[in-house]
Design a protein around this motif. Structure first.
Motif, short mmCIF file in Angstrom:
data_model
loop_
_atom_site.label_atom_id
_atom_site.label_comp_id
_atom_site.label_asym_id
_atom_site.label_seq_id
_atom_site.Cartn_x
_atom_site.Cartn_y
_atom_site.Cartn_z
N UNK A 152 27.00 58.06 45.84
CA UNK A 152 27.53 57.54 47.10
C UNK A 152 26.79 56.25 47.46
N UNK A 153 27.55 55.19 47.72
CA UNK A 153 26.95 53.89 48.04
C UNK A 153 27.30 53.50 49.47
N UNK A 154 26.34 52.88 50.19
CA UNK A 154 26.60 52.55 51.61
C UNK A 154 27.57 51.38 51.81
N UNK A 182 29.48 42.39 48.29
CA UNK A 182 29.59 43.34 47.17
C UNK A 182 28.41 43.29 46.21
N UNK A 183 27.42 42.42 46.48
CA UNK A 183 26.34 42.32 45.49
C UNK A 183 25.39 43.51 45.57
N UNK A 184 25.22 44.08 46.79
CA UNK A 184 24.38 45.27 46.92
C UNK A 184 25.00 46.43 46.15
N UNK A 185 26.30 46.56 46.26
CA UNK A 185 27.03 47.61 45.54
C UNK A 185 26.90 47.41 44.03
N UNK A 186 26.98 46.15 43.61
CA UNK A 186 26.86 45.84 42.18
C UNK A 186 25.50 46.32 41.64
N UNK A 203 33.30 53.22 47.56
CA UNK A 203 32.52 52.36 48.47
C UNK A 203 33.26 51.06 48.76
N UNK A 204 33.85 50.46 47.72
CA UNK A 204 34.52 49.17 47.92
C UNK A 204 35.75 49.33 48.81
N UNK A 205 36.52 50.38 48.58
CA UNK A 205 37.72 50.56 49.41
C UNK A 205 37.33 50.94 50.85
N UNK A 206 36.23 51.71 51.00
CA UNK A 206 35.77 52.05 52.35
C UNK A 206 35.37 50.78 53.10
N UNK A 207 34.76 49.83 52.39
CA UNK A 207 34.40 48.56 53.03
C UNK A 207 35.66 47.78 53.45
#
Ligand code: KG4
Ligand code: ZN
Length: 323
Positions: free
Chosen positions: A193-195, A208-212, A235-239
């Motif tokens: 799970x990513x914030x 998106x770099x933190x997710x990367x 995470x990307x779609x939630x953002x």
């Protein structure tokens, strides 16, 4: 009925198309994926050389299907890789001059969502436009084809860029998007799970770099590729959903048009469809880079009298139309 010739060379696809009014007579895309796979990303100089190599034979193919009695020529003038943009823009400028027909300068990002109007004739501005691609993550308030306000942009990587980089780290060849999308959809197990990043200044911008980085670390720490793919897409779609919801609060409940290469993702389509908004997804064949979107947007600009001078320069960083 006006016959429009569209030219697109802003990144790694050489694309030409011909429309007769709203009817597509021909659409060709020469992808450079094989070339850039060698480098693991798009190399501007190599890209422009390839555009120059293929553009004339692609032109021959298009006119053999659609004829060459064009009323106007529309080309991408912004944004994109500078040497790549110059090939299509120079081609279109020379073409307009030699034929004595009008030239229309088109913005690639706006075209990614404006083409939604070709697919859905009932769709009218104003609408919110979301472009998710390898180079852009942009949320826009589209009042008209020449009146577009940027609501949010990415502060670092675009969503497509992030997924292609994580994919590459996990050994998936460029472009990783379609593979990761399928993995994310099919994976039923646990996933990391990513914030969701938020900015203190209340900005709706994306990041998106933190997710990367987090996704690459998760893979290195032992998570399966499929699980990481699901984690990224969750995470990307939630953002995206978070930003769209906040934009609707600020700007009002307008229809949402979603385009750009990543908008071909089935996972994303499922999530955005469930938001309770009026969502129009650009048909998949017009999500990834193509010249139909350029010809169609060019036609709309032309109908408003927005013709370009033949010495118009390209604008690699900017957005051509704003308001
Ligand atoms: O719009 P596009 O063709 O080029 C740019 O203007 O950047 O977008 C390319 C991006 C890449 O990141 C690619 O991995 C992604 O679109 N993509 C997809 C799918 N098809 C292409 N991502 C998820 N699912 C797909 N089916
Ligand atoms: Zn694009």
């Amino acid at each position: 009925m006006l016959k429009v010739f569209g030219v697109e060379t802003s990144c790694d696809e050489t694309a030409l198309a011909v429309l007769a009014g709203h009817r597509v007579l021909s659409s060709k895309v020469a992808s450079q994926i094989d070339l850039h796979r060698i480098f693991g990303g798009v190399l501007p100089e190599a890209s422009s050389r390839r555009h120059l190599e293929v553009i004339y034979s692609l032109y021959k193919e298009v006119v053999s299907e659609a004829g060459d009695d064009f009323d106007l020529v529309a080309a991408t003038f912004s944004p994109g890789l500078h040497p790549a943009l110059l090939i299509g823009a120079s081609f279109a400028r020379a073409f307009a001059t030699s034929r004595g027909i009008p030239l229309v300068a088109v913005d690639h990002v706006i075209a990614h969502v404006w083409v939604g109007r070709l697919a859905y004739p009932d769709l009218r501005p104003p609408f919110l436009g979301l472009v998710i691609s390898g180079g852009h993550t942009a949320l826009m308030m589209v009042e008209d084809v020449d009146r577009v306000r940027l609501v949010a942009d990415t502060r670092d990587d675009a969503m497509g860029e992030m997924q292609d980089k994580v994919g590459r780290h996990m050994g998936i060849p460029y472009p990783a998007g379609p593979v990761l999308d399928k993995m994310a959809l099919e994976w039923a197990g646990e996933y990391p799970s990513f914030p969701i990043p938020r900015f203190k200044d209340g900005s709706l911008d994306f990041s998106f770099s933190g997710l990367k980085t987090a996704a690459m670390r998760a893979y290195d720490s032992g998570w399966a590729r499929e699980a990481v793919a699901r984690g990224i897409y969750e995470a990307a779609t939630a953002q995206l959903v978070d930003r769209i919801r906040r934009a609707v609060k600020t700007y009002g409940r307008y229809p949402l048009v979603v385009g750009g290469g990543v908008a071909a993702s089935s996972f994303l389509r499922q999530r955005l469809s469930g938001m309770g908004l009026d969502v129009y997804f650009v048909p998949r064949q017009w999500c990834t880079d193509n010249a139909v979107m350029i010809a169609f947007t060019g036609l709309s600009l032309y109908e408003k009298g927005l013709v370009a001078d033949v010495d118009t320069d390209v604008l690699p960083q900017g957005v051509l139309w704003s308001g």
